[in-house]
Design a protein around this motif. Structure first.
Motif, PDB file in Angstrom:
ATOM      1  N   MET A   1       0.847  -1.172   0.000  1.00 26.53           N
ATOM      2  CA  MET A   1       0.000   0.000   0.000  1.00 26.53           C
ATOM      3  C   MET A   1       0.895   1.238   0.000  1.00 26.53           C
ATOM      4  O   MET A   1       1.833   1.329   0.777  1.00 26.53           O
ATOM      5  CB  MET A   1      -0.896  -0.015   1.242  1.00 26.53           C
ATOM      6  N   GLU A   2       0.616   2.150  -0.886  1.00 22.15           N
ATOM      7  CA  GLU A   2       1.380   3.394  -0.953  1.00 22.15           C
ATOM      8  C   GLU A   2       0.833   4.385   0.070  1.00 22.15           C
ATOM      9  O   GLU A   2      -0.345   4.339   0.416  1.00 22.15           O
ATOM     10  CB  GLU A   2       1.278   3.982  -2.354  1.00 22.15           C
ATOM     11  N   ASN A   3       1.703   5.283   0.535  1.00 19.69           N
ATOM     12  CA  ASN A   3       1.238   6.287   1.483  1.00 19.69           C
ATOM     13  C   ASN A   3       2.091   7.546   1.380  1.00 19.69           C
ATOM     14  O   ASN A   3       3.184   7.531   0.803  1.00 19.69           O
ATOM     15  CB  ASN A   3       1.244   5.728   2.905  1.00 19.69           C
ATOM     16  N   ILE A   4       1.562   8.630   1.944  1.00 20.25           N
ATOM     17  CA  ILE A   4       2.266   9.904   1.953  1.00 20.25           C
ATOM     18  C   ILE A   4       2.683  10.283   3.374  1.00 20.25           C
ATOM     19  O   ILE A   4       2.908  11.443   3.687  1.00 20.25           O
ATOM     20  CB  ILE A   4       1.409  11.027   1.321  1.00 20.25           C
ATOM     21  N   LEU A   5       2.830   9.288   4.217  1.00 20.28           N
ATOM     22  CA  LEU A   5       3.147   9.521   5.621  1.00 20.28           C
ATOM     23  C   LEU A   5       4.466  10.275   5.787  1.00 20.28           C
ATOM     24  O   LEU A   5       4.561  11.216   6.571  1.00 20.28           O
ATOM     25  CB  LEU A   5       3.192   8.186   6.359  1.00 20.28           C
ATOM     26  N   ARG A   6       5.481   9.891   5.032  1.00 19.12           N
ATOM     27  CA  ARG A   6       6.788  10.556   5.143  1.00 19.12           C
ATOM     28  C   ARG A   6       6.663  12.047   4.797  1.00 19.12           C
ATOM     29  O   ARG A   6       7.255  12.899   5.467  1.00 19.12           O
ATOM     30  CB  ARG A   6       7.791   9.883   4.213  1.00 19.12           C
ATOM     31  N   VAL A   7       5.891  12.363   3.781  1.00 20.52           N
ATOM     32  CA  VAL A   7       5.695  13.756   3.371  1.00 20.52           C
ATOM     33  C   VAL A   7       4.974  14.538   4.466  1.00 20.52           C
ATOM     34  O   VAL A   7       5.389  15.646   4.840  1.00 20.52           O
ATOM     35  CB  VAL A   7       4.897  13.832   2.045  1.00 20.52           C
ATOM     36  N   LEU A   8       3.900  13.961   4.995  1.00 16.23           N
ATOM     37  CA  LEU A   8       3.135  14.637   6.048  1.00 16.23           C
ATOM     38  C   LEU A   8       3.997  14.859   7.285  1.00 16.23           C
ATOM     39  O   LEU A   8       3.934  15.920   7.915  1.00 16.23           O
ATOM     40  CB  LEU A   8       1.896  13.818   6.408  1.00 16.23           C
ATOM     41  N   PHE A  60      -3.354   6.882   2.587  1.00 14.93           N
ATOM     42  CA  PHE A  60      -3.039   5.534   2.091  1.00 14.93           C
ATOM     43  C   PHE A  60      -3.781   5.268   0.795  1.00 14.93           C
ATOM     44  O   PHE A  60      -4.978   5.503   0.699  1.00 14.93           O
ATOM     45  CB  PHE A  60      -3.436   4.483   3.134  1.00 14.93           C
ATOM     46  N   LYS A  61      -3.056   4.753  -0.193  1.00 20.58           N
ATOM     47  CA  LYS A  61      -3.665   4.439  -1.489  1.00 20.58           C
ATOM     48  C   LYS A  61      -3.282   3.021  -1.886  1.00 20.58           C
ATOM     49  O   LYS A  61      -2.135   2.624  -1.752  1.00 20.58           O
ATOM     50  CB  LYS A  61      -3.188   5.421  -2.549  1.00 20.58           C
ATOM     51  N   ASP A  62      -4.242   2.292  -2.400  1.00 20.29           N
ATOM     52  CA  ASP A  62      -3.998   0.938  -2.895  1.00 20.29           C
ATOM     53  C   ASP A  62      -3.553   1.052  -4.345  1.00 20.29           C
ATOM     54  O   ASP A  62      -4.340   1.441  -5.202  1.00 20.29           O
ATOM     55  CB  ASP A  62      -5.269   0.101  -2.784  1.00 20.29           C
ATOM     56  N   PRO A  63      -2.300   0.722  -4.654  1.00 26.06           N
ATOM     57  CA  PRO A  63      -1.813   0.886  -6.032  1.00 26.06           C
ATOM     58  C   PRO A  63      -2.512  -0.030  -7.037  1.00 26.06           C
ATOM     59  O   PRO A  63      -2.490   0.229  -8.226  1.00 26.06           O
ATOM     60  CB  PRO A  63      -0.324   0.557  -5.926  1.00 26.06           C
ATOM     61  N   GLU A  64      -3.158  -1.086  -6.543  1.00 23.25           N
ATOM     62  CA  GLU A  64      -3.846  -2.022  -7.434  1.00 23.25           C
ATOM     63  C   GLU A  64      -5.311  -1.657  -7.658  1.00 23.25           C
ATOM     64  O   GLU A  64      -5.961  -2.221  -8.520  1.00 23.25           O
ATOM     65  CB  GLU A  64      -3.738  -3.437  -6.882  1.00 23.25           C
ATOM     66  N   ALA A  65      -5.809  -0.705  -6.878  1.00 26.29           N
ATOM     67  CA  ALA A  65      -7.213  -0.308  -7.026  1.00 26.29           C
ATOM     68  C   ALA A  65      -7.359   0.647  -8.202  1.00 26.29           C
ATOM     69  O   ALA A  65      -6.505   1.503  -8.433  1.00 26.29           O
ATOM     70  CB  ALA A  65      -7.706   0.378  -5.744  1.00 26.29           C
ATOM     71  N   GLY A  66      -8.440   0.495  -8.917  1.00 25.34           N
ATOM     72  CA  GLY A  66      -8.718   1.393 -10.032  1.00 25.34           C
ATOM     73  C   GLY A  66      -9.253   2.708  -9.527  1.00 25.34           C
ATOM     74  O   GLY A  66      -9.537   2.879  -8.343  1.00 25.34           O
ATOM     75  N   THR A  67      -9.366   3.649 -10.399  1.00 24.34           N
ATOM     76  CA  THR A  67      -9.912   4.957 -10.044  1.00 24.34           C
ATOM     77  C   THR A  67     -11.410   4.821  -9.826  1.00 24.34           C
ATOM     78  O   THR A  67     -12.107   4.236 -10.627  1.00 24.34           O
ATOM     79  CB  THR A  67      -9.651   5.970 -11.175  1.00 24.34           C
ATOM     80  N   VAL A  68     -11.874   5.378  -8.739  1.00 17.84           N
ATOM     81  CA  VAL A  68     -13.302   5.334  -8.422  1.00 17.84           C
ATOM     82  C   VAL A  68     -13.906   6.669  -8.820  1.00 17.84           C
ATOM     83  O   VAL A  68     -13.425   7.727  -8.404  1.00 17.84           O
ATOM     84  CB  VAL A  68     -13.518   5.077  -6.919  1.00 17.84           C
ATOM     85  N   GLU A  69     -14.941   6.622  -9.633  1.00 18.38           N
ATOM     86  CA  GLU A  69     -15.603   7.848 -10.049  1.00 18.38           C
ATOM     87  C   GLU A  69     -16.961   7.937  -9.367  1.00 18.38           C
ATOM     88  O   GLU A  69     -17.632   6.921  -9.161  1.00 18.38           O
ATOM     89  CB  GLU A  69     -15.788   7.867 -11.564  1.00 18.38           C
ATOM     90  N   ALA A  70     -17.377   9.149  -9.052  1.00 22.39           N
ATOM     91  CA  ALA A  70     -18.665   9.362  -8.389  1.00 22.39           C
ATOM     92  C   ALA A  70     -19.801   9.003  -9.358  1.00 22.39           C
ATOM     93  O   ALA A  70     -19.747   9.314 -10.552  1.00 22.39           O
ATOM     94  CB  ALA A  70     -18.787  10.800  -7.946  1.00 22.39           C
ATOM     95  N   ALA A  71     -20.820   8.350  -8.829  1.00 18.22           N
ATOM     96  CA  ALA A  71     -21.991   8.021  -9.651  1.00 18.22           C
ATOM     97  C   ALA A  71     -22.809   9.286  -9.880  1.00 18.22           C
ATOM     98  O   ALA A  71     -22.931  10.128  -9.017  1.00 18.22           O
ATOM     99  CB  ALA A  71     -22.838   6.974  -8.924  1.00 18.22           C
TER     100      ALA A  71
END
Length: 72
Positions: A1-8, A60-71
């Motif tokens: 899982m990717e994350n931006i914790l180090r940046v924050l 946290f972002k799942d690199p394997e998850a596709g982009t979710v668009e709003a219905a």
């Protein structure tokens, strides 16, 4: 899982030890999360989100998850 914790963490000029102390975990745990070797538990992920004032999904972002668009 990717994350931006180090940046924050860097934005606040906190060391891994500083962040670990605030969360009640080890510095090694923070390092493992930042490097993607360990995914945090759900309670720890919520604690991180509260501490940084961001939604979990922004940290946290799942690199394997596709982009979710709003219905429409």
């Amino acid at each position: 899982m990717e994350n931006i914790l180090r940046v924050l963490r860097a934005e606040r000029k906190w060391s891994q030890a500083d962040l670990a102390e605030q969360l009640g975990v080890s510095r090694q745990s923070i390092n493992a999360i930042e490097t993607g070797k360990y995914d945090p538990s759900l309670p720890l992920a919520f604690s991180l989100a509260r501490l940084f004032g961001r939604p979990i999904e922004e940290i946290f972002k799942d690199p394997e998850a596709g982009t979710v668009e709003a219905a429409e």
